[in-house]
Design an enzyme around this catalytic site. Structure first.
Site, short mmCIF file in Angstrom:
data_model
loop_
_atom_site.label_atom_id
_atom_site.label_comp_id
_atom_site.label_asym_id
_atom_site.label_seq_id
_atom_site.Cartn_x
_atom_site.Cartn_y
_atom_site.Cartn_z
CB SER A 42 -31.89 9.12 -2.95
OG SER A 42 -31.40 8.97 -3.79
CG ASP A 330 -27.60 2.44 -1.99
OD1 ASP A 330 -27.11 3.20 -3.27
OD2 ASP A 330 -28.75 2.78 -1.60
CG HIS A 333 -27.85 7.08 -3.07
ND1 HIS A 333 -28.30 5.69 -2.98
CD2 HIS A 333 -28.68 7.87 -3.63
CE1 HIS A 333 -29.70 5.88 -4.02
NE2 HIS A 333 -30.07 7.40 -4.16
#
Length: 364
Positions: A42, A330, A333
Site C-alpha cells: 500500500s 490514515d 500511511h
C-alpha cells in the site's frame, strides 16, 4: 550524507535529454530513457486493487483529496513516493498494471497492491502478492518484446529501475490473524522466510534483464497509529514488531550485497524509510509538522482504527482540518507532504543506507 541514490543516477542520467513534446498525453521520451517498474504494497499502491474484489481499497473520499481531488486508489491524501520520483525523472505518472486502458509499458508500470506481502500466504486471495506481481511483470516483458523487438526490449529492461516497498504485511498479517504462527519460528527464521521470498523475485527480475534495483527498508511499523492502538499502554509503540523490523533491515542489506557479488551487473540502492519516518514521528515540528503520532483520518485512539472514509466498521470517522500538519493520513500511511519530503531525500541521495556515491557510480 552525500551519497547519491541509484534512482537518481539510473533515471536522471537517462532522462536528462527529455523533450517536452506531448503525444496522447505522454511526453515523447528518447529511446534511452529509464522506465520505472514498481512493486510492493500500500505504500506504492496506485489503484490495482480497484480492479478486483477486495476490501483493501482506497477508491473513495477523502483519499486523494488534496492533490488529485478524487480518490485514485492511493492510500494517501495525494501522491506517493513513486509519483514524485517519476516527476523528477520527467516521466509520466506510472499507471497501475490492471488499469484496463493501459497498454503502454515503455515508461514502466506499477504492480503494487495494498495488503501484499512477499510470502504467498500473506493475505492470500484479497491482494496481489509479490510472486504474482513477478508473474505480471513477466507478462509485461513479453508485451515489450512483441512491441519493440527483442533487442530494444532487452535494452529498455536493462536500463529500467525496479522500485520496491514490501515486507511490512508479512509481519503485520500474523498479528492480525493468528499470532501463534510466529511461535513456530525464531525471529530470524521468520525474517529469513520473508527475505528469501523477496530475493526470489529480485532474481526473477534479473533473469528477465533487470539490473538496477531500488528498495525501501522496512518502516517502523511498531509505531504506526494502527500499532499504537494495539498497545494497552496508550500511545506507546507496539514493540512486538520491533525485533522483526530490525532483523529484516539488516538481512535485506546483507542479501543484496550477496546478490551484487553473485550477479553480473547487479546494482542496488536501499533508502532508509525507517529512520526518515522515525524522525518525523518523534520530532514533527523539526520537519514542519504538528502531529507525528495520530492519523489525520480514522477512528479511535490515535486514529488507529481502519475506518478512514467510513467504509469499514462504521460510517462515522474523524478527519483533521489541516492535513499538511500531519505525518500520517490514515492508520498506517503518510501524507502527500511526507512522501514528497522522502522522495526528495531519495532523489538527492540523502536517505541512502548503501555505501555508494557519485564517484563510485561513475566508475562502474
Amino acid at each position: 550524507m552525500e551519497n547519491i541514490s541509484y534512482i537518481q543516477i539510473f533515471v536522471f542520467a537517462c532522462t536528462s535529454l527529455l523533450v517536452t513534446t506531448q503525444t496522447h498525453g505522454h511526453p515523447v521520451l528518447p529511446k534511452t530513457h529509464a522506465p520505472l517498474f514498481i512493486f510492493g504494497d500500500s505504500v506504492f499502491e496506485v489503484g490495482n486493487n480497484n480492479y478486483f474484489n477486495t476490501s483493501w481499497r482506497a477508491n473513495y473520499l477523502p483519499y486523494g483529496e488534496t492533490f488529485f481531488n478524487y480518490p485514485t486508489g492511493r492510500f494517501s491524501d495525494g501522491r506517493q513516493v513513486p509519483d514524485f520520483i517519476a516527476k523528477y525523472a520527467k516521466l509520466p505518472l506510472i499507471p497501475p498494471y490492471l488499469q484496463p486502458d493501459n497498454h503502454e509499458f515503455s515508461y514502466g508500470v506499477n504492480f503494487a497492491s495494498a495488503g501484499a506481502g512477499a510470502m504467498v500466504q500473506t493475505r492470500q486471495g484479497v491482494t496481489i502478492g509479490l510472486q504474482t506481481q513477478l508473474s505480471n511483470f513477466k507478462n509485461v516483458t513479453k508485451s515489450l518484446r512483441k512491441k519493440l523487438g527483442n533487442e530494444e526490449a532487452k535494452s529498455l529492461l536493462s536500463r529500467a529501475v525496479y522500485f520496491f516497498s514490501i515486507g511490512s504485511n508479512d509481519y503485520l498479517y500474523p498479528f492480525d490473524t493468528d499470532p501463534s504462527v510466529l511461535g513456530n519460528y525464531s525471529h530470524q527464521e521468520y525474517v529469513d522466510l520473508v527475505i528469501g521470498n523477496i530475493t526470489t523475485v529480485v532474481e526473477g527480475i534479473y533473469e528477465k534483464g533487470g539490473r538496477n534495483f531500488a528498495l525501501l527498508n522496512l518502516w517502523p511499523i511498531a509505531c504506526l497509529p494502527y500499532a499504537r492502538a494495539l498497545n494497552p499502554e496508550e500511545g506507546a509503540c507496539y514493540d512486538a514488531f520491533t525485533p522483526y523490523v530490525k532483523l529484516h533491515n539488516k538481512s535485506l542489506l546483507k542479501v543484496l550485497k550477496k546478490l551484487e557479488k553473485k550477479l553480473n551487473g547487479f546494482r542496488f540502492s536501499v533508502s532508509d524509510f525507517n529512520e526518515f519516518l522515525t524522525q518525523r514521528m518523534n520530532h514533527p515540528s523539526k520537519y514542519g509538522f504538528v502531529e507525528g503520532e495520530a492519523a489525520c483520518c480514522g477512528s479511535g485512539v490515535y486514529g488507529g482504527i481502519y475506518n478512514c472514509g467510513g467504509k469499514r466498521i462504521a460510517k462515522e470517522y474523524n478527519l483533521c482540518k489541516n492535513v499538511s500538519e500531519y505525518v500520517f493520513y490514515d492508520i498506517a500511511h503518510p501524507t502527500d507532504r511526507v512522501y514528497e519530503q522522502f522522495a526528495k531525500q531519495i532523489w538527492s541521495g540523502n536517505s541512502i543506507t548503501t555505501p555508494y556515491n557519485l564517484k563510485a557510480l561513475l566508475e562502474n
